[in-house]
Design an enzyme around this catalytic site. Structure first.
Site, mmCIF file in Angstrom:
data_model
loop_
_atom_site.group_PDB
_atom_site.id
_atom_site.type_symbol
_atom_site.label_atom_id
_atom_site.label_comp_id
_atom_site.label_asym_id
_atom_site.label_seq_id
_atom_site.Cartn_x
_atom_site.Cartn_y
_atom_site.Cartn_z
ATOM 1 N N GLU A 60 41.012 -50.144 26.127
ATOM 2 C CA GLU A 60 42.363 -50.551 25.726
ATOM 3 C C GLU A 60 43.310 -50.634 26.910
ATOM 4 O OE1 GLU A 60 40.552 -48.329 24.080
ATOM 5 O OE2 GLU A 60 40.296 -49.194 22.084
ATOM 6 N N HIS A 129 43.637 -42.612 13.090
ATOM 7 C CA HIS A 129 43.557 -44.033 12.751
ATOM 8 C C HIS A 129 44.614 -44.433 11.719
ATOM 9 C CE1 HIS A 129 39.717 -43.533 14.752
ATOM 10 N NE2 HIS A 129 39.416 -44.814 14.627
#
Lengths: 334, 308
Positions: A60, A129
């Site tokens: 990322e 998440h």
């Protein structure tokens, strides 16, 4: 006809920009066909636009850095974070690189970067998440934070973000992907202001004076709407709901004007209560329009806890329709 | 090597050395604010690599970027004014020593971060079929950053035309590379199928020869390349560094191999003195100009934060 969901609208906006602008590139984990992204938003696009979507490794920070470099040299990259939580991995590139270049080089460069980040809970994905981490980026000058709701044109919003010469973090409420996008409602008059990142203004006072201003964004809007519809039907509380799509930097004028008329303010967000967006909104309203308030403002937010996975536990931590109803009672009783 | 090339190279290297020494003096006299990371001793790697690039290529650099900047632009006035915090600086005093910009030249103060940004820039140049390459200067310390591994992995996967010019000066701040880096440097590139080489000598003409080959490879093949350049900074990491972590014997050994002194010996005394005088005069003119320049108008402080 297939209903237009927020997810499909974002996909349509991406497709339009890929077709119109050859400098637009999409980067992200598993975004190419046949997978089409963890939430299937980009499904079909890699086949339709060969070479324009790039499946990225699970890097990322690196991908946001690479996209920032692409943006500095004339491309318009759009990065998909698989889950918004992973934006923490890319925080240095967003805060110390993308957000800084234009200003620290005295305006000599632009960074037309978009990072799409699926945020929010209620899908049972648990502590890492499900968060609403946009709060971590809202205090960085130079980052624009945009969040669609079902009452916005999400295709137009993602298009505006891609056209933007500044880095934009695009907050996509995961629960909204399947929600129908509709800018008309049987309960509310809906208006939009401030293009290209309009605030949605929902009013159920039918021409009368609303009793309370409710400010929210992103995936909390459907929750707020449901609660305020019930409050109207059961207790005749009429409201004006303001849902800015550009949540940072925030133009407070619209909120202040509404509060000056209603005298009551509720600010609702899904993230934890402490140090949140709602706190900033309340502070600004109190500083500038405090003398117009007839009741103390009330925040609606998540508890200051990590998000659990089990449904009843998650429901306990996140603010729901009943939490908003409680806030309405509190603010109306004063 | 023709004598004119030696003269030109010596002038560039001496300019950097004299500039950095003057900056250190200005700091010690309290005329400068903040900190700075001088590159005294590393002039050969900066000049040697930059010499091999085309003007339309792109360079990214680090916190220790004055040498790269001067080799790329020669803009003594703009750099001096920036470090002195003036509106006439290359970033109007906003960036200071670590955050410099010139056309096709970008630095930032986060170790390793520009390796990723540079990789994206290289992909953009490739997409435009510009024929330009990117040279990202990094240091040995950056090898400890995960993002550099991420970026090099993507550069190899996606055929980015980028030269990672790694200045290995043996120390990440005060910590020796043997205490921060397991295994070798070049094998890291090998594991990612990236071509690489090490230049053991910091003789500027050895650097130029190796960089020419690397640059040609990157441009011809649209592939990344890692060039490890052995070098040594004679000064501390920053102006607040007494260099207590290394021996004077070690420093003396490197000083005896000073790439600037080595090149000076190849020039005629009168020629060398003329070059040095020119460089010092440029630096003094830049200081005088910056002292007389204003700071940025506070009314302009927000400009450039948001681009329309």
């Amino acid at each position: 006809m297939e209903k237009l969901t927020v997810g499909r609208a974002i996909a349509a906006g991406l497709r339009k920009k890929l077709a119109d602008d050859p400098t637009v590139y999409l980067l992200g984990e598993d975004i190419c066909d046949p997978y089409g992204g963890a939430f299937r938003i980009t499904r079909g696009l890699s086949s339709e636009f060969p070479g324009r979507l790039i499946n990225a490794p699970i890097s990322e920070a690196g991908v946001v850095g690479v996209a920032t470099g692409m943006a500095l040299r004339g491309l318009r990259p759009v990065v998909e974070m698989m889950f918004g939580d992973f934006i923490a991995l890319a925080a240095d590139q967003l805060i110390n690189h993308a957000a800084k270049f234009s200003w620290m080089y005295n305006g000599a460069v632009s960074v037309p970067l978009v990072v799409r980040a699926p945020m929010g809970g209620r899908r049972g994905y648990g502590p890492t998440h499900s968060q609403s981490l946009e709060r971590m980026l809202l205090s960085t000058p130079g980052l624009r934070i945009v969040a669609p709701t079902p009452r916005h044109d999400a295709a137009a919003l993602i298009g505006a973000a891609i056209d933007d010469s500044n880095p934009v973090v695009f907050i996509e409420g995961k629960l909204l992907y399947a929600a129908e996008q509709a800018t008309v409602s049987e309960h509310y008059d809906i208006a939009h202001t401030h293009p290209p990142y309009p605030a949605a203004v929902l009013n159920n006072a039918a021409g009368e004076q609303p009793n309370v201003t409710v400010v929210t964004y992103g995936p909390m809007l459907p929750v707020v709407e449901e609660a305020m519809t019930a409050a109207f039907n059961e207790d005749e509380v009429a409201c004006e709901i303001l849902a800015p799509s550009e949540i940072g930097p925030l133009d407070t004028a619209l909120i202040g004007e509404s509060v000056a008329r209603t005298g009551r303010l509720i600010v609702a967000e899904e993230g934890p209560r402490s140090w949140g967006w709602a706190a900033e909104v309340v502070a600004r309203v109190v500083e500038r329009w405090g003398d117009r308030l007839v009741a103390r403002p009330v925040r609606v937010a998540g508890r200051d806890l990590p998000l659990p996975t089990a449904r009843p536990l998650e429901d306990h931590v996140l603010p729901g329709v009943e939490t908003v109803r409680g806030a309405v009672e509190k603010v109306m009783l004063q | 090597m023709a004598i004119c090339a030696k003269i030109d190279t010596y002038e560039q290297m001496y300019l950097i050395r004299a500039f950095e020494e003057r900056i250190a003096e200005l700091f010690s006299r309290g005329e400068l604010f903040g900190t700075t990371h001088p590159c005294i001793g590393q002039e050969a790697t900066a000049v040697g690599v930059v010499t091999t690039l085309e003007p339309t290529d792109v360079v990214t650099s680090t916190h220790r970027g004055h040498g790269h900047f001067l080799a790329w632009t020669g803009d003594v006035q703009g750099l001096m004014a920036e470090i002195m915090g003036r509106a006439t600086g290359v970033c109007a005093g906003r960036g200071g020593s670590q955050h410099l910009y010139a056309e096709n030249f970008y630095t930032n103060g986060i170790t390793g971060g520009m390796g990723a940004v540079g990789t994206g820039m290289a992909l953009a140049e490739k997409q435009r079929a510009s024929g330009n390459i990117v040279c990202s200067f990094i240091g040995d310390g950056a090898l400890a950053q995960g993002i550099l591994h991420e970026a090099m992995n993507m550069a190899s996967l996606w055929d980015a035309p980028i030269l990672y010019a790694l200045e290995n000066n043996l120390y990440a701040m005060s910590t020796h590379v043997r205490d921060t880096l397991a295994g070798g440097i070049v094998p890291r590139a090998g594991a990612l199928a990236i071509e690489s080489a090490t230049v053991e000598s910091d003789d500027v003409f050895d650097v130029i020869a190796a960089a020419e080959q690397a640059v040609e490879y990157v441009r011809e093949n649209s592939r990344p390349y890692l060039l490890e350049l052995r070098t040594y900074r004679f000064c501390g990491h920053s102006i607040n560094d007494e260099r207590a972590y290394r021996t004077r014997e070690e420093e003396d050994e490197w000083q005896r191999r000073d790439p600037l002194a080595r090149l000076a010996g190849a020039l005629a005394e009168t020629e060398r003195r003329a070059i040095e005088g020119r460089c010092r005069a440029r630096i003094e003119r830049a200081i005088a100009a910056a002292r007389n320049a204003p700071v940025q108008d506070l009314g302009d402080i927000g400009k450039g934060l948001w681009k329309s």
